[in-house]
Design an enzyme around this catalytic site. Structure first.
Site, mmCIF file in Angstrom:
data_model
loop_
_atom_site.group_PDB
_atom_site.id
_atom_site.type_symbol
_atom_site.label_atom_id
_atom_site.label_comp_id
_atom_site.label_asym_id
_atom_site.label_seq_id
_atom_site.Cartn_x
_atom_site.Cartn_y
_atom_site.Cartn_z
ATOM 1 N N ASP A 36 0.845 -1.181 0.056
ATOM 2 C CA ASP A 36 -0.047 0.060 -0.120
ATOM 3 C C ASP A 36 0.829 1.265 -0.086
ATOM 4 O O ASP A 36 0.756 2.214 -0.843
ATOM 5 C CB ASP A 36 -1.030 0.016 1.129
ATOM 6 C CG ASP A 36 -2.104 -0.914 1.202
ATOM 7 O OD1 ASP A 36 -2.394 -1.335 0.085
ATOM 8 O OD2 ASP A 36 -2.759 -1.229 2.259
ATOM 9 N N ARG A 117 -0.020 4.285 17.367
ATOM 10 C CA ARG A 117 -0.243 5.128 16.220
ATOM 11 C C ARG A 117 -0.092 6.831 16.929
ATOM 12 O O ARG A 117 0.592 7.340 16.087
ATOM 13 C CB ARG A 117 -1.731 5.090 15.859
ATOM 14 C CG ARG A 117 -2.233 3.821 15.353
ATOM 15 C CD ARG A 117 -1.109 3.382 14.378
ATOM 16 N NE ARG A 117 -1.459 2.276 13.358
ATOM 17 C CZ ARG A 117 -0.753 1.440 12.761
ATOM 18 N NH1 ARG A 117 0.704 1.681 12.660
ATOM 19 N NH2 ARG A 117 -1.208 0.585 11.902
ATOM 20 N N ASP A 146 -7.111 3.065 13.064
ATOM 21 C CA ASP A 146 -5.919 3.637 12.775
ATOM 22 C C ASP A 146 -5.913 5.075 12.175
ATOM 23 O O ASP A 146 -5.338 6.076 12.649
ATOM 24 C CB ASP A 146 -5.056 2.956 12.203
ATOM 25 C CG ASP A 146 -4.597 1.722 12.990
ATOM 26 O OD1 ASP A 146 -4.714 1.556 14.084
ATOM 27 O OD2 ASP A 146 -4.469 0.391 12.232
ATOM 28 N N SER A 198 -3.599 -8.996 7.018
ATOM 29 C CA SER A 198 -3.075 -7.564 7.302
ATOM 30 C C SER A 198 -2.626 -7.498 8.410
ATOM 31 O O SER A 198 -3.320 -7.873 9.524
ATOM 32 C CB SER A 198 -4.526 -6.750 7.191
ATOM 33 O OG SER A 198 -4.211 -5.183 7.767
HETATM 34 N N1 ARG Z 1 -7.990 -3.610 15.602
HETATM 35 C C1 ARG Z 1 -6.857 -3.196 16.174
HETATM 36 C C2 ARG Z 1 -7.045 -1.762 16.712
HETATM 37 O O1 ARG Z 1 -7.894 -1.233 15.952
HETATM 38 C C3 ARG Z 1 -5.644 -3.599 15.440
HETATM 39 C C4 ARG Z 1 -5.428 -3.015 14.194
HETATM 40 C C5 ARG Z 1 -4.319 -3.135 13.226
HETATM 41 N N2 ARG Z 1 -4.096 -2.447 12.234
HETATM 42 C C6 ARG Z 1 -3.672 -2.763 10.888
HETATM 43 N N3 ARG Z 1 -3.736 -1.725 10.135
HETATM 44 N N4 ARG Z 1 -3.739 -4.264 10.668
HETATM 45 O O2 ARG Z 1 -6.271 -1.209 17.203
#
Ligand code: ARG
Length: 422
Positions: A36, A117, A146, A198
């Site tokens: 990406d 993040r 995110d 992912s």
């Molecule tokens: N569901 C989790 C969260 O919202 C993990 C997200 C993981 N992010 C990703 N880009 N795969 O914090």
């Protein structure tokens, strides 16, 4: 095609912090080296006619080669690619507060991504400012948490910067991205086989999403576990681990004093070997959806229960009754992308006050996916072995006082019961 006619960049803006395509001149891209963000690196140069500076943040992702990532960015035309090792800051400023708050969202998710993040976005703001960028770009989709965490951080810390998140709007699926990559000389690993999971990972854990994980009735396939040994393959012999805390901060493992990053890495290694820290989680996202994630968080699986146990031992019944509510509130704010919300710092003040007493050592026993607390010791334990063994001691407690206490303690309940049952 210039951005004026591009269907991708001509999307209407809905928020004030979103970039006006005509004003995107130099972009700070949060770059992971994956498909990406590699496509994005090229795409931003082409669609916006903008320069791109990359930032890659090391939060302790296992096995990442940052020289390779940097080389790839430069080969794709980045003006520069900064690699920042933020492991110490992540551990001290983000994981320590999480440990003090026993942070688990939805009862199981130790928030590693959610904690990473705001730090990544804060570093992006710093890098954007120091390299003269007007816009920040990231690879989040429009379906996850995110984007909320990153956009909210940038909009909070740097109101002068704008944000673009091309994956939210470019409407390329994986196949189109691969075609775009091929066309533009972007190396693609794994060809066109099944899309990979992912993944997001750092010192505190690893998440997998997508593919069969979206089917709620599909039990985890073995290949999703890349960090934690599957419990059935874990050693036949249990292992004991001692974790020592000083004012809520883990400071030693099995008697050896270690820096935070090293301690967390060591805990992760031991936990992973014994198959602990696997969480199969259905999550209420802030963007409305419910999503299933598979987490591997072996360090958190050792450190959080040890911390909670020690805290429980040094706190009174009243503190213990109260703190869980604040812990849950803390985890929700962080999950929900509001790291910079003053309530979080208010809560931290309470967490720090409680944790001033959280000093001592907890012993854990690990065996095939399970962690159990086996020993506890603390100079601050609100515990008196003599009282607990029923000896009359210290003048603090007289067993003959109990009947009077019981009479008063049960008074209202007895009256109410009689009213309802006579
Ligand atoms: N569901 C989790 C969260 O919202 C993990 C997200 C993981 N992010 C990703 N880009 N795969 O914090």
């Amino acid at each position: 095609m210039s951005h004026a006619e591009s269907p991708h960049t001509a999307q209407p803006r809905t928020a004030s912090y979103e970039a006006d395509p005509d004003r995107v001149h130099r972009v700070l891209l949060l770059y992971s080296g994956g498909l990406d963000t590699s496509v994005m690196l090229k795409w931003i140069q082409d669609e916006y006619g903008a320069e791109v500076v990359c930032l890659t943040v090391n939060l302790g992702q296992p096995g990442e080669d940052y020289d390779v990532v940097r080389g790839k960015a430069l080969a794709l035309g980045a003006r520069d690619c900064h690699v920042v090792d933020a492991r110490e800051e992540f551990a001290a400023e983000y994981l320590v507060p999480a440990i003090k708050a026993n942070a688990l969202y939805g009862g199981g998710y130790p928030l590693f991504t959610a904690l990473g993040r705001p730090l990544i976005a804060k570093l992006a703001v710093q890098a954007a400012r120091s390299s003269g960028c007007d816009t920040n770009a990231h690879g989040c989709t429009g379906k996850g948490n995110d984007q909320v965490r990153i956009d909210a951080t940038v909009a909070t810390l740097a109101p002068e910067l704008r944000v673009i998140a091309p994956v939210r709007s470019w409407q390329m699926g994986r196949e189109e991205e691969i075609a775009y990559a091929r066309e533009h000389g972007i190396p693609v690993k794994g060809g066109t086989e099944a899309a990979p999971y992912s993944i997001d990972d750092n010192l505190w854990g690893r998440s997998s999403e997508g593919r069969w994980i979206e089917d709620l009735d599909h039990a985890p396939e073995d290949d999703v576990f890349q960090l934690v040994t599957r419990p059935e393959l874990a050693p036949e012999e249990p292992e004991e681990v001692q974790i020592e805390f000083d004012a809520g901060v883990p400071v030693a493992l099995n008697g050896e004093r270690l820096g935070l990053v090293a301690l967390i890495e060591r805990a992760a290694e031991i936990g992973a070997r014994h198959g602990v820290g696997i969480v199969d989680h259905i999550e209420d996202r802030i963007v409305g959806l419910k999503v299933r994630d598979i987490y591997e968080a072996p360090a958190a699986a050792l450190i959080l229960p040890a911390h909670r146990e020690l805290e429980h031992l040094v706190c009174t019944i009243h503190q213990n009754q109260f703190k869980g509510d604040l812990d849950r509130q803390w985890a929700f704010l962080v999950y929900a992308g509001l790291w910079w919300e003053p309530l979080r710092t208010d809560l931290d003040a309470y967490m720090d006050a409680v944790n001033a007493q959280v000093t001592g050592t907890i012993g854990l026993k690990l065996y095939k996916g399970h962690v159990r607390v086996t020993t506890r010791s603390s100079p601050n334990a609100v515990y008196d072995a003599a009282l607990a063994t029923f000896a009359e001691s210290g003048g603090l407690f007289s067993q003959t006082a109990s009947p009077g206490f019981i009479e008063l303690w049960s008074l209202q309940s007895r009256m109410a019961w009689r009213l309802r049952n006579s």
